[in-house]
Write an enzyme that holds these catalytic residues in place. Structure first.
Site, PDB file in Angstrom:
ATOM      1  N   THR A 143       0.851  -1.188   0.000  1.00 29.97           N
ATOM      2  CA  THR A 143       0.000   0.000   0.000  1.00 29.97           C
ATOM      3  C   THR A 143       0.887   1.239   0.000  1.00 29.97           C
ATOM      4  O   THR A 143       1.917   1.269   0.681  1.00 29.97           O
ATOM      5  CB  THR A 143      -0.945   0.014   1.219  1.00 29.97           C
ATOM      6  OG1 THR A 143      -1.741   1.211   1.190  1.00 29.97           O
ATOM      7  CG2 THR A 143      -0.183  -0.041   2.524  1.00 29.97           C
ATOM      8  N   HIS A 185       2.989 -11.836  13.972  1.00 30.83           N
ATOM      9  CA  HIS A 185       4.118 -12.367  14.746  1.00 30.83           C
ATOM     10  C   HIS A 185       3.922 -13.837  15.135  1.00 30.83           C
ATOM     11  O   HIS A 185       4.859 -14.481  15.628  1.00 30.83           O
ATOM     12  CB  HIS A 185       4.298 -11.517  16.011  1.00 30.83           C
ATOM     13  CG  HIS A 185       5.720 -11.462  16.485  1.00 30.83           C
ATOM     14  ND1 HIS A 185       6.709 -12.312  16.019  1.00 30.83           N
ATOM     15  CD2 HIS A 185       6.340 -10.649  17.385  1.00 30.83           C
ATOM     16  CE1 HIS A 185       7.847 -12.030  16.610  1.00 30.83           C
ATOM     17  NE2 HIS A 185       7.652 -11.019  17.451  1.00 30.83           N
TER      18      HIS A 185
END
Length: 430
Positions: free
Chosen positions: A339, A391
């Site tokens: 983006t 994560h």
């Protein structure tokens, strides 16, 4: 003859759509292939097109939920002849001014500036030109206007209709008020309320789900854009002559991410229950802002494409998205997303992952900043980049290493030809 216009299928998994808005009025006479309505799903916005010319009759209202295959409207083709007859009639009326002009040729000549009509026409044209000359246009808006062949007048006409409030605001102005004051917004306590589109509702649900269901973390770095900017400036004219479109930054970044995944394949992975899926291909989604909201068209197999091929695919997909011609298949199945908030002036942000993907790269504005180069302070065009990642399946070593590799490839773009390997190391087989 009555023609039924049915709701098309946007994709295999979609059974219902929402009628966004009608592009014509009920009872209007349309030509063949005219766009008559917008159909919204949770993935894309499509248009209904008239199969034949005729009179439109609505079977649903804006905001209605329709099943795929349902009849949205009908077209009565018996009105086709009437529509075609109206056009020549307009041409016949156009002949009147021509005949009038011929009569005037036999009359004594008059200066057009001295006639009342001539003055009004001249003042009107001057006013239009002056008002348009004060309109400020951003570079992005100017590019979109050129691509869609729109003038300033087209934008101003389509921007807003004059309502009762605007007229009353002008009437209530005290005498002698300057034009600068008259352009100020009238005091108001009104508010506008509109229903969220199906696409934006789905987007909202997905964004909230990402925040609640993933262990999202963001790491940052900065990139010296000097080499890429010099490369673009040096070869832009030849690039346009060869490929018929401009060279941007997105092609470099998309290729760099695909190459960097050779060193950090975990960035290209996805979580499916208790299994980690790691595709051997890199399908990159590029976030594109459209009038209907954010869309992410997918560029397939970027690991096997050149920078010009990526730029061409992006150009075609972005045009389809903005013109509501993109298919659900072209919006589905990405493994990574990029983006670019820098196009709107963003200096730094933390992009949100696009599920089921595990990472997203955020590009930002290019700003001249002082940096230390070989012990000396120099002004360089710098860009902050951000990598948000899940994560749960991507460790800090891979996330930081991936971003460092992207930085290395953009600052040394020639390495994109060697799959990210330093040419000196390749030469010496190190």
């Amino acid at each position: 003859m009555i023609i039924e216009i049915k709701v098309p299928t946007p994709g295999e998994s979609i059974t219902e759509v929402e009628l966004g808005r009608w592009l014509v009025e009920d009872g209007a006479v349309v030509d063949k292939d005219d766009e008559i309505a917008e159909i919204e799903s949770d993935k894309a916005t499509l248009t209904l097109v008239a199969d034949e010319a005729g009179k439109v009759s609505f079977n649903a209202q804006e905001g209605d939920t329709l099943e795929v295959g349902a009849i949205a409207c009908t077209i009565d083709t018996s009105f086709k002849a009437e529509a075609s007859e109206e056009k020549p009639a307009a041409k016949t009326e156009d002949k009147a001014p021509v005949e009038e002009q011929k009569q005037k040729e036999h009359e004594p000549a008059k200066s057009p500036d001295k006639t009342k009509d001539g003055k009004l026409e001249k003042l009107s044209k001057a006013a239009d030109t002056e008002s348009q000359s004060h309109v400020k246009i951003t570079s992005v808006a100017k590019k979109m206007m050129e691509e869609n062949k729109l003038s300033v007048e087209d934008i101003l006409q389509g921007l807003k209709r004059i309502s009762k409030n605007e007229v009353e605001a002008v009437i209530d102005l005290p005498e002698g008020t300057s034009t600068a004051l008259s352009s100020q917004r009238a005091f108001s306590r009104e508010e506008k309320r509109e229903r969220m589109s199906s696409l934006r509702r789905k987007l909202s649900q997905r964004l909230v789900a990402v925040k609640n269901e993933t262990a999202m973390l963001t790491t940052f770095n900065e990139i010296d854009m000097s080499r890429v900017m010099e490369l673009r400036k040096k070869h832009q004219s030849r690039f346009m002559e060869t490929h018929d479109f401009k060279l941007g930054f997105m092609g470099f970044f998309t290729k760099a991410t695909a190459v960097a995944m050779n060193f950090h394949p975990a960035i290209n992975s996805m979580l499916d229950g208790e299994e980690i899926i790691q595709p051997e291909f890199v399908d990159v989604g590029i976030a594109v802002q459209t009038p209907k909201g954010l869309m992410v068209p997918i560029i397939r197999n970027t690991e096997s494409k050149s920078v010009p091929q990526i730029e061409k695919d992006l150009k075609d997909l972005a045009e389809k998205a903005r013109n509501k011609k993109i298919s659900v298949e072209e919006l589905t199945g990405g493994t990574f997303t990029i983006t670019n908030g820098g196009t709107f002036g963003s200096l730094l942000s933390t992009p949100i992952i696009n599920p089921p993907q595990s990472a997203i790269l955020g590009m930002h504005n290019i700003v001249d900043r002082p940096v230390a180069i070989n012990g000396k302070v120099e002004i360089r065009p710098m860009m902050y980049v951000a990598l948000s990642y899940d994560h749960r399946i991507i460790d800090g070593k891979d996330s930081v290493g991936f971003l460092v590799k992207v930085k290395e490839l953009i600052e040394n773009p020639e390495r994109l030809l060697n799959q990210g390997i330093n040419p000196e190391e390749l030469l010496l087989e190190l």
